[in-house]
Design a protein around this motif. Sequence first.
Motif, mmCIF file in Angstrom:
data_model
loop_
_atom_site.group_PDB
_atom_site.id
_atom_site.type_symbol
_atom_site.label_atom_id
_atom_site.label_comp_id
_atom_site.label_asym_id
_atom_site.label_seq_id
_atom_site.Cartn_x
_atom_site.Cartn_y
_atom_site.Cartn_z
ATOM 1 N N PHE A 93 -6.688 19.163 8.242
ATOM 2 C CA PHE A 93 -5.181 19.316 8.637
ATOM 3 C C PHE A 93 -5.302 20.632 9.572
ATOM 4 O O PHE A 93 -4.604 20.697 10.382
ATOM 5 C CB PHE A 93 -4.390 19.462 7.309
ATOM 6 N N ILE A 94 -5.829 21.700 8.757
ATOM 7 C CA ILE A 94 -6.048 23.006 9.720
ATOM 8 C C ILE A 94 -6.658 22.706 11.087
ATOM 9 O O ILE A 94 -6.287 23.218 11.777
ATOM 10 C CB ILE A 94 -6.341 24.167 8.830
ATOM 11 N N GLU A 95 -7.745 22.071 11.034
ATOM 12 C CA GLU A 95 -8.540 21.860 12.020
ATOM 13 C C GLU A 95 -7.837 21.063 13.122
ATOM 14 O O GLU A 95 -8.068 21.365 14.225
ATOM 15 C CB GLU A 95 -9.816 21.066 11.581
ATOM 16 N N LEU A 96 -6.971 20.141 12.632
ATOM 17 C CA LEU A 96 -6.187 19.556 13.561
ATOM 18 C C LEU A 96 -5.028 20.246 14.254
ATOM 19 O O LEU A 96 -4.707 19.812 15.374
ATOM 20 C CB LEU A 96 -5.909 17.970 13.356
ATOM 21 N N THR A 97 -4.261 20.752 13.216
ATOM 22 C CA THR A 97 -3.093 21.052 13.722
ATOM 23 C C THR A 97 -3.115 22.781 13.983
ATOM 24 O O THR A 97 -1.903 23.456 14.023
ATOM 25 C CB THR A 97 -1.679 20.764 12.799
ATOM 26 N N GLY A 98 -4.044 23.384 13.825
ATOM 27 C CA GLY A 98 -4.116 24.708 14.036
ATOM 28 C C GLY A 98 -3.665 25.568 12.687
ATOM 29 O O GLY A 98 -3.010 24.847 11.924
ATOM 30 N N ARG A 99 -3.713 26.960 12.865
ATOM 31 C CA ARG A 99 -3.219 27.649 11.609
ATOM 32 C C ARG A 99 -1.994 28.666 11.788
ATOM 33 O O ARG A 99 -1.330 29.080 11.122
ATOM 34 C CB ARG A 99 -4.321 28.465 11.082
ATOM 35 N N GLU A 100 -1.314 28.405 13.092
ATOM 36 C CA GLU A 100 -0.132 29.024 13.231
ATOM 37 C C GLU A 100 0.994 28.896 12.604
ATOM 38 O O GLU A 100 1.162 27.250 12.330
ATOM 39 C CB GLU A 100 0.275 29.467 14.762
ATOM 40 N N VAL A 101 1.831 29.537 12.027
ATOM 41 C CA VAL A 101 3.009 29.079 11.180
ATOM 42 C C VAL A 101 3.990 28.767 12.147
ATOM 43 O O VAL A 101 4.621 29.152 13.185
ATOM 44 C CB VAL A 101 3.339 30.336 10.350
ATOM 45 N N ARG A 102 4.818 27.618 11.619
ATOM 46 C CA ARG A 102 5.919 26.921 12.530
ATOM 47 C C ARG A 102 7.351 27.256 12.142
ATOM 48 O O ARG A 102 7.267 27.594 10.862
ATOM 49 C CB ARG A 102 5.597 25.378 12.618
ATOM 50 N N GLU A 103 7.944 27.052 13.077
ATOM 51 C CA GLU A 103 9.285 27.392 12.724
ATOM 52 C C GLU A 103 10.048 26.427 11.982
ATOM 53 O O GLU A 103 9.701 25.370 12.128
ATOM 54 C CB GLU A 103 10.396 27.403 13.920
ATOM 55 N N THR A 109 0.735 -1.109 -0.024
ATOM 56 C CA THR A 109 -0.160 0.274 0.056
ATOM 57 C C THR A 109 0.790 1.309 -0.130
ATOM 58 O O THR A 109 2.048 1.156 0.275
ATOM 59 C CB THR A 109 -0.866 0.099 1.303
ATOM 60 N N ILE A 110 0.323 2.405 -0.464
ATOM 61 C CA ILE A 110 0.805 3.625 -0.180
ATOM 62 C C ILE A 110 0.479 4.476 1.040
ATOM 63 O O ILE A 110 -0.856 4.481 1.297
ATOM 64 C CB ILE A 110 0.659 4.709 -1.377
ATOM 65 N N PHE A 111 1.277 4.522 1.986
ATOM 66 C CA PHE A 111 0.949 5.329 3.299
ATOM 67 C C PHE A 111 1.588 6.504 3.388
ATOM 68 O O PHE A 111 2.643 6.914 2.933
ATOM 69 C CB PHE A 111 1.554 4.513 4.591
ATOM 70 N N GLY A 112 0.842 7.593 3.572
ATOM 71 C CA GLY A 112 1.041 9.238 3.765
ATOM 72 C C GLY A 112 1.232 9.539 5.213
ATOM 73 O O GLY A 112 0.185 9.412 6.019
ATOM 74 N N LEU A 113 2.282 10.087 5.554
ATOM 75 C CA LEU A 113 2.298 10.661 6.842
ATOM 76 C C LEU A 113 2.294 12.452 6.313
ATOM 77 O O LEU A 113 3.236 13.074 5.918
ATOM 78 C CB LEU A 113 3.758 10.291 7.486
ATOM 79 N N LEU A 114 1.372 13.179 7.064
ATOM 80 C CA LEU A 114 1.305 14.640 6.943
ATOM 81 C C LEU A 114 1.696 15.198 8.341
ATOM 82 O O LEU A 114 1.239 14.575 9.479
ATOM 83 C CB LEU A 114 -0.010 14.830 6.538
ATOM 84 N N GLY A 115 2.064 16.414 8.378
ATOM 85 C CA GLY A 115 2.117 17.061 9.667
ATOM 86 C C GLY A 115 2.953 18.387 9.316
ATOM 87 O O GLY A 115 3.879 18.653 8.339
ATOM 88 N N PRO A 116 2.621 19.336 10.207
ATOM 89 C CA PRO A 116 3.447 20.690 9.901
ATOM 90 C C PRO A 116 4.867 20.587 10.124
ATOM 91 O O PRO A 116 5.387 19.409 10.523
ATOM 92 C CB PRO A 116 2.635 21.607 11.014
ATOM 93 N N ASN A 117 5.441 21.772 9.851
ATOM 94 C CA ASN A 117 7.025 21.801 10.105
ATOM 95 C C ASN A 117 7.174 21.338 11.479
ATOM 96 O O ASN A 117 6.645 21.928 12.351
ATOM 97 C CB ASN A 117 7.629 23.036 9.642
ATOM 98 N N GLY A 118 8.312 20.542 11.677
ATOM 99 C CA GLY A 118 8.749 20.180 13.130
ATOM 100 C C GLY A 118 7.796 19.099 13.894
ATOM 101 O O GLY A 118 8.045 18.977 14.959
ATOM 102 N N ALA A 119 6.858 18.482 12.848
ATOM 103 C CA ALA A 119 5.995 17.703 13.723
ATOM 104 C C ALA A 119 6.543 16.236 14.085
ATOM 105 O O ALA A 119 6.339 15.561 14.868
ATOM 106 C CB ALA A 119 4.901 17.098 12.774
ATOM 107 N N GLY A 120 8.026 16.071 13.466
ATOM 108 C CA GLY A 120 8.394 14.822 13.773
ATOM 109 C C GLY A 120 8.471 13.780 12.788
ATOM 110 O O GLY A 120 9.141 12.655 12.960
ATOM 111 N N THR A 161 4.512 14.209 3.028
ATOM 112 C CA THR A 161 4.365 15.133 1.747
ATOM 113 C C THR A 161 3.719 16.605 2.565
ATOM 114 O O THR A 161 3.074 16.221 3.705
ATOM 115 C CB THR A 161 3.402 14.976 0.671
ATOM 116 N N HIS A 162 4.044 17.811 2.005
ATOM 117 C CA HIS A 162 3.104 18.885 2.734
ATOM 118 C C HIS A 162 2.044 19.542 1.736
ATOM 119 O O HIS A 162 1.307 20.171 2.073
ATOM 120 C CB HIS A 162 4.159 19.874 2.834
#
Length: 308
Positions: free
Chosen positions: A298-308, A31-42, A191-192
């Motif tokens: 994505f925005i609902e879960l991780t908020g909208r503030e810009v990460r470093e 399968t194709i698995f996708g990991l998403l997350g803002p900058n610095g999510a890990g 991916t972003h």
Amino acid sequence: MTVALEIDGLAKVYGTLRAVNDFSLRVERGTIFGLLGPNGAGKTTLIRMLTTLIRPSAGSARIEGHSVLTSARTVRSLIGVVPQENNLDRYLTCRENLVLHARMYGMAPTEYNRRIDELLELIGLTGRQHDFPDTFSGGMQRRLVVARALVHTPRVLFLDEPTTGLDPQSRRAVWDYVQSLTPQMTIFLTTHYMDEADALCDRIVIMDHGRALVDGTAAELKERLAHAHMYELEFRSDGERYEKILRELPFVRNLQRTGNSFRLALEGEEFLKPLMDRIGGDDIRKICLKEPSLEDVFIELTGREVRE
Ligand SMILES: Nc1ncnc2c1ncn2[C@@H]1O[C@H](COP(=O)(O)OP(=O)(O)OP(=O)(O)O)[C@@H](O)[C@H]1O
């Protein structure tokens, strides 16, 4: 389910920072698995642990049944890695880059020459195989990096932001190519680009602060917001002024602005009238109800503030 990747309570701690925190996951083979997350999510830290580049602080992970802790050599022979940056050797030709990789994996010339011919054909670089990567476009370099990760026919391919910086045509070429690799191979990608995750991935995890927040197909994740009342609103002018007004309204959520256009969620249908009363109808060019997108989730879960 036949499992290609099993992760149990994996963690990586840097000083007081938990870059990856008690992360568990099973990925089905083929399968194709996708990991998403803002900058610095890990995400990169997690990939580095799975590809044996760094040692976890706690927990365990197995790839095709082999532990990344106790069988690192075997794991390395079973995986291919496409890092974020195009780390090709610029003093070697396109073909020599592939040959070097094959030799590092202990392949014999009789074995690798045919394989490299096939891969060059597949990525459309046969005619350029004796040229240096510096003379290639970004898309061509990216295709070469992906081909290099495939020389030793890995069972699991890790792709860290495979299409960042590519034009739409090259992105789609990479997507087609990645899709053609399954079900023989399992793909783990970060991916972003939400459209990329939506188009490619059989399953998606959104992570933040080192933890998995949600897990499901793109459709399942969007279903989470099906109750939300998403609207698209476009003004003739004065986007900045309307942004201020909209931000002050307590029933408006997930506001995203592009110029004079907005996407927003209302806490309930009954707030449409108060919204219209507040903004007036004169400047509105368009208002319509929207299906939630993966980006909204994505925005609902991780908020909208810009990460470093
Ligand atoms: N070697 C390190 N030493 C200290 N902190 C680190 C180290 N590597 C990563 N971090 C921190 O761990 C956190 C997770 O970083 P990571 O690179 O895994 O995020 P990411 O999700 O891949 O981000 P991006 O989308 O920007 O690539 C960040 O806060 C980062 O600063």
